[in-house]
Design an enzyme around this catalytic site. Structure first.
Site, PDB file in Angstrom:
ATOM      1  N   SER A 297       0.825  -1.206   0.000  1.00 37.75           N
ATOM      2  CA  SER A 297       0.000   0.000   0.000  1.00 37.75           C
ATOM      3  C   SER A 297       0.858   1.254   0.000  1.00 37.75           C
ATOM      4  CB  SER A 297      -0.918   0.012   1.226  1.00 37.75           C
ATOM      5  OG  SER A 297      -1.526   1.273   1.396  1.00 37.75           O
TER       6      SER A 297
ATOM      7  N   TYR B 174      -3.898  -1.578   9.322  1.00 43.61           N
ATOM      8  CA  TYR B 174      -3.656  -1.990   7.937  1.00 43.61           C
ATOM      9  C   TYR B 174      -2.223  -1.684   7.498  1.00 43.61           C
ATOM     10  CZ  TYR B 174      -4.132  -2.024   2.832  1.00 43.61           C
ATOM     11  OH  TYR B 174      -3.964  -2.255   1.486  1.00 43.61           O
TER      12      TYR B 174
END
Length: 667
Positions: free
Chosen positions: A523, A536
């Site tokens: 990410s 996350y």
């Protein structure tokens, strides 16, 4: 009441049969050539085998080649004959158009007469209006209009046959340019505006989306989705008192070509076109000129000239845009559909606004019809015959990656929890001539991962690539997570422990074959550290760090890693966060292209410019970076609050502004 349908396996025909099965009673007989029975059976199973029955025949034969004994046994029992089998292709040659469109209609009329059918429903096209200038009503037909191509001429002639020679009552339907389903985006082939999609994709990939391009006013066109066409035909066919009438299945308002192009460019994220000089400026002057000398007529004539067609084939033709299509991008006629609208009144059937479903059409094309991956020899060489294990393959990035791998000749190994969706994906790949394997697995269960690795190694002999795509994202501030430590545990379990357990289980077979490449879908948050994503981002950062360490241990065995710091992607994973609906995102297909690039080039990392800037900012000016992120923390609410007072107004404007400045960051 029974139905007989030609062209039932075609684009419009399939959806019409869907409507008949869902909304009407009685048997539905569908014409099918003997060689296509197997393909048809798949559709029959979907429709419901107890109501849809194939009838073997051929469009090129008298009475469609339907056996005489079948006709005798069904005389007087078929209320409606729907004739959809035809060529809907501007690039088809004259002989094919004549045989299919005119000859096929004649033979369908013969069968309808022999069956003593209640009504013959002929699906024609607005192409029957040819180059008529001005309004063209549903009551108009032969107005002496020029018919500029074999397609136009045979649509006109087939409709004339119905009007003049039909042995039974008739109704005619004239769709405009038919595009994919407005809900699913499903489309069978590249046609109409789809020819221009590869060019739009190239513009998107090479130019910034905010850059305005100069366009030309090319007149008006007319686009309708296939679901509207099918629903409208079904309703109009059963409405009493309309025999001997034609219906325009069109957008009631003509659509400027440049507006349609811009709708799809916006859906793609490509630059849009401005027309500084259009008909509003030139109309007063050119309106005084003879029609043949007006700019639109001159441009249209040039595009249809043989030397210009040759030149176009050697230029835009190489981008997949046939010269014939370019010459017919606009209509000289304006199609009046008031009679159709009156007949549809109260049904709830209407043409949706193109902008409301353009992104859906674009997404389906990008994921299912774009052949650029398979056309690239570099990608085919790298992936051809290779086994590519993809986690999270049942939707989003994983699903599109699997389709692209198969298109390039690779063999996707599909892994996710839901077996049914994986089987559907495998069926899609196999229908397109590819090969895939299905291995359902809950990747949060470490023992299940061990069994998966053993099964894959035993049955396939290992894999060549691993794409760690499956993931869990939680967007919640620390303040609201103090009593939810399990969020961190679950996220780490899937995103980190599950991913490394899978790689560790497959490394021995990779080491034995002296090759292997692992792609981690990480990410941009690992570089930019956006607030509310502590669970996350930490799990993705852990996977990055682990991969960086073991890369030095495994590179001597021919095993390499790529970490993709993916920007915000429009997938089901982000759908619950409604504020993302207005944020700039990349599509699953764009994300899948990055995954394919990672497998072909095998770089250590794939980053965005903004991600790199964020990483530098945290190194060079960490305090300033945290201040900026703290401002974003206060501008963007927690997901629960997003449904309350922070849903709009000035706060929403601030959110969108920040989202555009920091494009791709997960806020």
């Amino acid at each position: 009441m029974a139905y007989f349908v030609t062209g039932a396996t075609g684009f419009i025909g399939r959806r019409l049969v869907d409507e008949l099965v869902a909304r009407r009673d009685g048997a539905v007989f569908v014409l099918c050539r003997a060689g296509s029975l197997a393909r048809l059976q798949t559709l029959v199973d979907r429709w419901g085998a107890d109501r849809v029955f194939p009838v073997v025949g051929d469009l090129a034969e008298e009475r469609l080649g339907v056996p005489e004994e079948w006709v005798r046994s069904h005389v007087g029992t078929v209320e409606h004959v729907f004739h959809l089998a035809a060529i809907y292709d501007m690039t088809a040659d004259a002989a094919t158009n004549e045989a299919m469109n005119v000859g096929g209609t004649r033979h369908a009329l013969e069968l309808a007469g022999a069956l003593q059918a209640g009504c013959f429903h002929h699906v024609s096209s607005v192409a029957a209006a040819g180059d008529h200038h001005g309004p063209f009503t549903e009551a108009m037909f032969d107005e002496g209009q020029p018919l500029p191509s074999p397609y136009h001429r045979t649509k006109f002639e087939s409709e004339r046959l119905v009007r003049e020679e039909s042995p039974v009552p008739w109704r005619v339907y004239r769709p405009a340019i038919v595009v994919g389903d407005s809900v699913t985006g499903a489309m069978d082939k590249v046609d109409g505006p789809y020819y221009f999609f590869p060019l739009m994709k190239r513009l998107r990939d090479t130019l910034p989306g905010w850059l305005p391009l100069v366009g030309v006013d090319l007149g008006d066109t007319n686009v309708v989705p296939v679901d509207y066409v099918a629903k409208a035909i079904d309703h109009l066919a059963h409405a009493p008192g309309h025999d001997g009438e034609a219906f325009h299945l069109v957008n009631p308002e003509p659509q400027p070509v440049v507006d349609v192009v811009n709708a799809f460019c916006a859906a793609a994220g490509a630059p849009q076109f401005a027309t500084p000089v259009d008909r509003r400026v030139t109309g007063g002057v050119t309106g005084l000129l003879p029609r043949a000398l007006r700019p639109s007529s001159v441009v249209g004539g040039l595009l249809r000239a043989a030397p210009v067609k040759v030149a176009l084939d050697q230029t835009v033709g190489r981008l997949g845009v046939p010269a014939e299509v370019l010459a017919h991008t606009s209509f000289t006629a304006t199609f009046d559909s008031r009679a159709t609208e009156r007949a549809l009144a109260g049904s709830g059937i209407a043409v949706p606004v193109l902008e409301s479903y353009a992104r859906t059409l674009w997404g389906y094309w990008e994921e299912h019809l774009d052949t650029s991956t398979g056309d690239d020899p570099r990608i085919r060489e790298a992936l051809g015959g290779k086994r590519v294990l993809i986690t999270g393959a049942s939707s989003g990035i994983g699903q599109v990656t699997a389709l692209k791998v198969a298109q390039a000749g690779g063999v996707p190994v599909l892994v996710a929890r839901g077996k049914d969706k994986l089987e559907e994906l495998r069926a899609t790949i196999e229908l397109r001539g590819g090969q895939a394997h299905v291995f359902p697995c809950d990747l949060s269960d470490l023992d299940a991962i061990d069994r998966l690795c053993e099964q894959v190694t035993e049955e396939l002999g290992g894999v060549d690539f691993v794409v760690n795509n499956a993931g869990r994202s939680i967007r919640r501030s620390l303040k609201l997570s103090e009593d939810r430590f399990h969020d961190f545990e679950r996220t780490m379990q899937l995103n980190y422990f599950g991913a490394i357990r899978l790689v560790m289980g497959l490394v021995p077979s990779m080491r034995a074959q002296r090759s292997g490449h692992v792609v981690n879908v990480s990410s941009i948050g690992v570089q930019t550290n956006p607030p509310r994503f502590s669970a996350y981002v930490a799990s993705k950062a852990a996977l990055d760090a682990w991969s960086n360490v073991v890369s030095s241990e495994l590179v001597g065995d021919g095993i390499t890693f790529t970490n993709i710091h993916m920007p915000l992607v429009r997938t089901p994973m982000i759908a619950p966060t409604k504020l993302y609906d207005k944020f700039p995102t990349i599509s699953p297909a764009q994300a899948a292209d990055l995954v394919v690039e990672a497998m072909v080039e095998r770089p250590h990392e794939i980053n965005t410019a903004l991600g790199n800037a964020g990483a530098i900012a945290h190194t060079v000016a960490p305090r300033l970076a945290f201040r900026v992120l703290n401002m974003a923390y206060h501008v963007f609410p927690d997901s629960a609050a997003a449904k309350g007072v922070d849903a709009g107004g000035s706060r929403e404007s601030e959110q969108i502004m920040l989202a555009r400045v920091f494009k791709g960051v997960h806020w």
